[in-house]
Write an enzyme that holds these catalytic residues in place. Structure first.
Site, PDB file in Angstrom:
ATOM      1  N   LYS A 157       5.009   0.068 -12.019  1.00  0.00           N
ATOM      2  CA  LYS A 157       4.365  -0.900 -12.916  1.00  0.00           C
ATOM      3  C   LYS A 157       2.848  -0.899 -12.769  1.00  0.00           C
ATOM      4  O   LYS A 157       2.121  -0.844 -13.755  1.00  0.00           O
ATOM      5  CB  LYS A 157       4.869  -2.318 -12.634  1.00  0.00           C
ATOM      6  CG  LYS A 157       6.299  -2.563 -13.051  1.00  0.00           C
ATOM      7  CD  LYS A 157       6.695  -4.008 -12.842  1.00  0.00           C
ATOM      8  CE  LYS A 157       6.503  -4.465 -11.419  1.00  0.00           C
ATOM      9  NZ  LYS A 157       7.325  -3.713 -10.450  1.00  0.00           N
ATOM     10  N   VAL A 171      -6.567  16.750   0.640  1.00  0.00           N
ATOM     11  CA  VAL A 171      -6.575  16.516  -0.804  1.00  0.00           C
ATOM     12  C   VAL A 171      -6.793  17.835  -1.530  1.00  0.00           C
ATOM     13  O   VAL A 171      -7.811  18.480  -1.357  1.00  0.00           O
ATOM     14  CB  VAL A 171      -7.691  15.530  -1.208  1.00  0.00           C
ATOM     15  CG1 VAL A 171      -7.689  15.339  -2.726  1.00  0.00           C
ATOM     16  CG2 VAL A 171      -7.508  14.198  -0.493  1.00  0.00           C
ATOM     17  N   GLY A 205      -3.657  19.599  -7.849  1.00  0.00           N
ATOM     18  CA  GLY A 205      -2.829  20.651  -8.412  1.00  0.00           C
ATOM     19  C   GLY A 205      -3.461  21.213  -9.674  1.00  0.00           C
ATOM     20  O   GLY A 205      -4.005  20.476 -10.488  1.00  0.00           O
ATOM     21  N   GLU A 214       1.481  -8.252 -11.373  1.00  0.00           N
ATOM     22  CA  GLU A 214       2.236  -9.156 -10.493  1.00  0.00           C
ATOM     23  C   GLU A 214       2.547 -10.457 -11.236  1.00  0.00           C
ATOM     24  O   GLU A 214       2.482 -11.558 -10.687  1.00  0.00           O
ATOM     25  CB  GLU A 214       1.465  -9.437  -9.197  1.00  0.00           C
ATOM     26  CG  GLU A 214       0.973  -8.209  -8.457  1.00  0.00           C
ATOM     27  CD  GLU A 214       2.080  -7.361  -7.828  1.00  0.00           C
ATOM     28  OE1 GLU A 214       3.261  -7.757  -7.915  1.00  0.00           O
ATOM     29  OE2 GLU A 214       1.762  -6.302  -7.275  1.00  0.00           O
TER      30      GLU A 214
END
Ligand SMILES: [Zn+2]
Length: 216
Positions: free
Chosen positions: A15, A170, A173, A87
């Site tokens: 979410k 890190v 891709g 929230e």
């Protein structure tokens, strides 16, 4: 036509990630959002996702009138083109009514994100009010799964299709087809420990005798 949209789902269904994506997409088009949150995992005044993204937000308190807050904000000549409420299960029912009024009277889109039910499978009061008032309820069913069907809890990096466990922390891709192509895949702990990606598992199924013997 502005809308009150309730994006609902289970815990960890993505979410907040979607909230941040909506925020990113609209800021990229020059729109300014008002972001409300309550009890985010990153602390007060933050909207964060488990993917590590974070943005500043207005921490909502028990007595915060969200409609009045926006009216005051706009009356000072500040902008708000849309509203995100993360929230939202923690908001009071009255605060959800205030969000509906923001849609109807201020003509702003409001995107509310919340967990539908608590650990007893009962609706949170804020979520119940959202179900009652929202123009649309979108049920998010994003659940990260390993190729085996178990819940994916671990991130694997592949280089040229082979899982690696060393390298810089890190690495973004890329989308080239080279043998050095870096990719990511989510796995359950069992298959992360065995370094068995979907591709490795397929290969092992085709040729069982080359099954890697890496389980400890
Ligand atoms: Zn698995």
């Amino acid at each position: 036509m502005p809308e009150l949209v309730f994006f609902s789902g289970t815990m960890d269904c993505g979410k907040s990630t979607l909230a941040l994506q909506i925020e990113h997409n609209r800021s990229a088009r020059g729109l300014v959002g008002m972001i409300f949150t309550r009890n985010d995992r990153a602390g007060e005044g933050k909207l964060s996702s488990r993917l590590g993204l974070v943005t500043d937000a207005v921490e909502v308190g028990d007595g915060t009138d969200l409609y009045a807050y926006l009216v005051d904000h706009l009356s000072r000549g500040r902008r708000a083109d849309y509203v995100i409420a993360d929230e939202a299960q923690f908001l009071a029912p009255e605060q959800i009514d205030q969000l509906a009024r923001v849609v109807d009277d201020l003509e702003l889109d409001v995107y509310a994100f919340g967990i539908t039910t608590d650990f007893r499978s009962k609706l949170f009061p804020g979520s119940q009010r959202l179900v009652e008032l929202a123009d649309r309820v979108e049920v998010l069913q994003v659940e990260a799964l390993c190729w085996c069907g178990a819940r994916a809890t671990h991130n694997a990096r592949t280089v040229g299709g082979v899982m690696v466990v060393e390298g810089a922390q890190v690495v973004v891709g890329d989308v080239t087809d080279s043998a050095d192509e870096v990719g990511y895949e989510v796995l359950c702990r069992r298959h992360h420990r065995r370094r068995m990606t979907a591709a490795t598992a397929r290969a092992a199924a085709l040729a069982p005798d080359v099954l890697p013997v890496t389980q400890g």
